[in-house]
Scaffold this active site. Structure first.
Site, PDB file in Angstrom:
ATOM      1  CG  HIS A   1      -1.923   1.095   1.183  1.00  0.00           C
ATOM      2  ND1 HIS A   1      -3.134   0.980   0.520  1.00  0.00           N
ATOM      3  CD2 HIS A   1      -1.879   2.351   1.679  1.00  0.00           C
ATOM      4  CE1 HIS A   1      -3.793   2.121   0.621  1.00  0.00           C
ATOM      5  NE2 HIS A   1      -3.054   2.974   1.331  1.00  0.00           N
ATOM      6  CB  CYS A   2       1.978   3.458  -2.645  1.00  0.00           C
ATOM      7  SG  CYS A   2       2.791   5.027  -2.949  1.00  0.00           S
ATOM      8  CB  VAL A   3       1.664   6.488   2.534  1.00  0.00           C
ATOM      9  CG1 VAL A   3       1.303   5.432   3.548  1.00  0.00           C
ATOM     10  CG2 VAL A   3       3.156   6.655   2.432  1.00  0.00           C
TER      11      VAL A   3
ATOM     12  CG  ASN B   1      -4.852   2.755  -5.219  1.00  0.00           C
ATOM     13  OD1 ASN B   1      -5.402   1.837  -4.607  1.00  0.00           O
ATOM     14  ND2 ASN B   1      -5.055   2.973  -6.508  1.00  0.00           N
TER      15      ASN B   1
END
Ligand SMILES: [Zn+2]
Ligand SMILES: [Zn+2]
Length: 284
Positions: free
Chosen positions: A121-123, A127
């Site tokens: 999960h990329c902050v 997303n």
């Protein structure tokens, strides 16, 4: 088929982080445009070199923002995919989604869904990097990296001028510009320049590490959990096939811009494996 997420940036921290990154991207762009370029080429637009830099910089900014936007809005994984009710071999049951999910997928508690070929999960884009978003995540990485490399090249003359003598004052200005400003060592414009040039150097080093790690995994056809757990060697189909899996069937040109249509060759549920691809290539 690419689908939009139904809800984007639903939590306040997500809005703050994504908003903050966009503000920083624009801040660096205007810093280069309004402070660095006039220092190199003088005021106005009389120099053709300066105009070329403005065009190139704006093109990079546009692509970085479009990549980020695509990464934020595209559904990373299962979306409207109807998962089967029987548990197939290699599949697992997700108690949160109350559904069966295929190999290489994991549940994401931030996205609140199972994500196909989940990487992480990329902050920065709030997303998941999954089967359908890997391309946009890589685009975002590539363009932010190019932007920072470009900014650092433009800043180089000023950095040498500012730090040509290494002493305690210049080191303080370099690494803690805020403190240098508070002690009156770096004043006004010098403080601003030191702030942005340091930001560009640190961000560039960080972006380089992230890009190298994820490009290496992409070329090897593996996700971060697979690399960490030393799994998924059979999904490595060779560099060309791995690039096709990430950037879609038009990968030779699709890597240039996130706007170039390039459908993915698979569905993120069933996978070709190394031996199968090798046998097929031999028999052709
Ligand atoms: Zn789930
Ligand atoms: Zn997620």
């Amino acid at each position: 088929m690419e689908e939009r997420r139904k809800i984007i940036l639903k939590r306040r921290p997500e809005k703050i982080i994504v908003g903050g990154i966009i503000v920083l991207v624009f801040a660096v762009y205007f810093f280069e445009l309004l402070l660095i370029l006039p220092k190199i080429y003088g005021p106005g637009f009389s120099s053709s070199h300066k105009i070329a830099h403005v065009v190139a910089g704006t093109w990079i900014l546009f692509n970085a923002l479009i990549s980020m936007w695509k990464f934020i809005v595209v559904d990373p994984g299962s979306g409207s995919v109807v998962l089967p009710s029987i548990l197939k071999e290699g599949w697992r049951f997700c108690y949160q989604c109350e559904a069966n999910y295929p190999p290489r997928s994991y549940h994401c508690f931030s996205c609140d869904q199972c994500v196909l070929v989940r990487d992480h999960h990329c902050v920065i884009g709030a997303n998941c990097v999954g089967y359908k978003t890997r391309r946009y995540f890589l685009h975002m990485n590539i363009y932010l990296w190019i932007a920072l490399l470009y900014a650092n090249i433009l800043n180089m003359d000023f950095v040498f001028e500012l730090y040509h003598t290494i002493n305690s004052q210049s080191l303080l200005t370099m690494f803690m510009p805020m403190l240098a400003w508070m002690f009156g060592i770096a004043k006004g414009e010098t403080f601003l320049m030191a702030m942005f040039t340091s930001l560009c150097v640190v961000s560039f080093l960080y972006a380089t590490a992230i890009l190298l790690f994820h490009m290496r995994n992409t070329l090897k056809g593996r996700t971060t959990p697979e690399v960490m757990k030393k799994l998924g060697q059979m999904y490595n189909l060779g560099i060309v096939n791995n690039l096709r899996e990430a950037f879609g069937i038009n990968w030779p040109i699709a890597w240039i811009s996130p706007l170039i249509p390039s459908p993915l060759p698979g569905d993120g549920i069933t996978f070709k494996e190394k031996e199968f691809v090798e046998q097929n290539e031999k028999s052709m």
